[in-house]
Enzyme design. Structure first.
Site, PDB file in Angstrom:
ATOM      1  CD  GLU A 207     -11.079   9.258 -33.348  1.00 16.70           C
ATOM      2  OE1 GLU A 207     -10.031   8.683 -33.004  1.00 16.70           O
ATOM      3  OE2 GLU A 207     -11.517   9.211 -34.506  1.00 16.70           O
ATOM      4  CD  GLU A 308     -10.589  12.224 -37.149  1.00 14.24           C
ATOM      5  OE1 GLU A 308     -10.241  11.053 -37.419  1.00 14.24           O
ATOM      6  OE2 GLU A 308     -10.152  12.856 -36.167  1.00 14.24           O
TER       7      GLU A 308
END
Ligand SMILES: *[C@@H]1O[C@H](CO)[C@@H](O)[C@H](O)[C@H]1NC(C)=O
Length: 416
Positions: A207, A308
């Site tokens: 991320e 995720e």
């Protein structure tokens, strides 16, 4: 020579002429088998919302991430608490249970500081031994393990789960940070390069904050190239799992998709509670949104894994938005969040969940699985959480919104 054996020898000749194309052999066939997995969140990188007790036990509300965990405590106290946690939060029994639940992958977040701590950085080490145990346990239970670098020097996103919460991340703006990260990835690759049967794939950075602009994205793209194992003469069978940096898939069209870069996969994370608009969705809007991802995922040119996601639909889990912070859902998050509903019965222990809520969670879980399997598959966040059963795969298995076999769907047509 009979026609058949002539064809065979011609084929052999043709094959041997292009060895670099054919020699790449990933330890998992991402093109034909579906990834079904779970993240081991909050283990080797602390997250306040996953294990609030570890933070409460410090008695210091300024301890909000792993950086401050080391910074604001006596070293021996902090180290003992971490050792306790590392040796108990995840054990081989968890790997056994994950395999028994029909899953084939675990994604294991780890911070750069497990490998190298810079001068003045308050991080405490010792995680690497547990990473090594995890690889053994994965092997013992026939699971594939993804090593996921979740925190980089300077922080790549400023989230507490990068190790160091900050208002504006500094990884990308400092070449020393990037170079250190690059060196760590090379260390990780050489550590696991001979074990691609168990560690077929590594994620060089979780991320990065691509939403902060092109200067970040340019650094990220160069870093994806630089962390690719061994450049264009392919000698590694390790798959590189790059992250979309919160950009649309169309932004990444064609990126590292040429034959110079075999074994590159894309990771995208899909959550529906981190904006006022999404947190206010009705049950059917959540399901519809989940289903809507299928066509983009199936059309993308790299193997694409939803690395995720969660059947949780609110941000009610205590401290999900950071230690001491409130939730958008019940209007307690500071800023402009507007009240959608009460958090009572939405998180915490599943014994407080209504049967209609659990039925929705089952439907929402299945809609996501169906949709994400239009790509290369999925890895749920997360295996367990102290006090947020809506996020816990383990709790889902126990209370029935997750099937014991992930292919055993009750609502196979929910996206039709
Ligand atoms: C860049 O990051 C390194 C740590 O990786 C740090 O020591 C150095 O002071 C930083 N440089 C600047 C200009 O902030």
């Amino acid at each position: 020579m009979p026609l058949l054996s002539r064809l065979v020898s011609l084929t052999v000749l043709a094959l041997s002429a292009i060895p670099s194309v054919l020699s790449f052999q990933p330890g998992f066939n991402y093109g034909s088998q579906k990834v079904r997995g779970v993240n081991l969140g909050g283990w080797l990188v602390l997250e306040p919302w996953i294990t609030p007790s570890i933070f409460e036990d410090t008695g210091n509300s300024d301890i909000i991430d792993e950086w401050t965990f080391g910074q604001f405590q006596d070293y021996n106290t902090a180290k003992a608490a971490l050792q306790d946690h590392w040796s108990s939060w995840i054990t081989e029994k968890d790997f056994e249970a994950i395999a028994a639940a029909g899953l084939n992958h675990v994604r294991l977040p780890i911070g750069y500081w497990a490998f190298e701590v810079g001068a003045g950085e308050p991080y405490i080490t010792g995680q690497l031994d547990y990473l090594k145990s995890a690889i053994t346990w994965a092997s013992n239970h026939d699971l594939k393990l993804i090593i996921d670098l979740h925190g980089a020097p300077g922080s790549q996103n400023g989230y507490d789960n990068s190790g160091h919460k900050m208002s504006y991340p500094t990884w990308h703006s400092n070449q020393t940070n990037v170079d250190r990260t690059d060196a760590i990835i090379k260390t990780i690759i050489s550590m696991v390069d001979s074990q691609t049967g168990t560690v077929p794939i590594i994620a060089p950075l979780n991320e990065p904050a691509g939403y902060n602009g092109d200067d970040v994205l340019e650094v990220v793209k160069q870093y994806w190239y630089d962390s690719y194992p061994y450049g264009s003469s392919q000698q590694s069978n390790t798959v590189e799992l790059i992250h979309d940096a919160f950009q649309s898939l169309s932004y990444w069209d064609g990126f590292m998709s040429s034959s110079d870069y075999q074994g590159v996969a894309m990771d995208t994370h899909i959550y529906q509670m981190f904006s006022d608009e999404q947190v206010a969705y009705s049950y059917s809007q959540h399901i519809q949104d989940a289903c809507s991802h299928g066509s983009d995922l199936s059309a993308f040119d790299l193997w694409i894994i939803v690395g995720e996601w969660t059947p949780a639909s609110t941000d009610c889990a205590t401290w999900l938005n950071g230690r001491g912070g409130g939730a958008r859902y019940d209007g307690t998050k500071s800023g402009d969040s507007t009240y959608v509903g009460s958090c009572t019965g939405k998180t915490g222990s599943a014994s407080s969940f209504s049967s209609s809520y659990k039925t929705f969670m089952r439907q929402y879980w299945e809609a996501q699985v169906i949709s994400y399997e239009k790509g290369a598959g999925w890895i749920q966040w997360t295996w367990k959480a102290e006090n947020a059963d809506d996020w816990s795969y383990q709790a889902g298995l126990q209370y029935g919104w997750i099937p014991q076999d992930p292919t055993d769907l009750e609502y196979p047509n929910i996206c039709d």
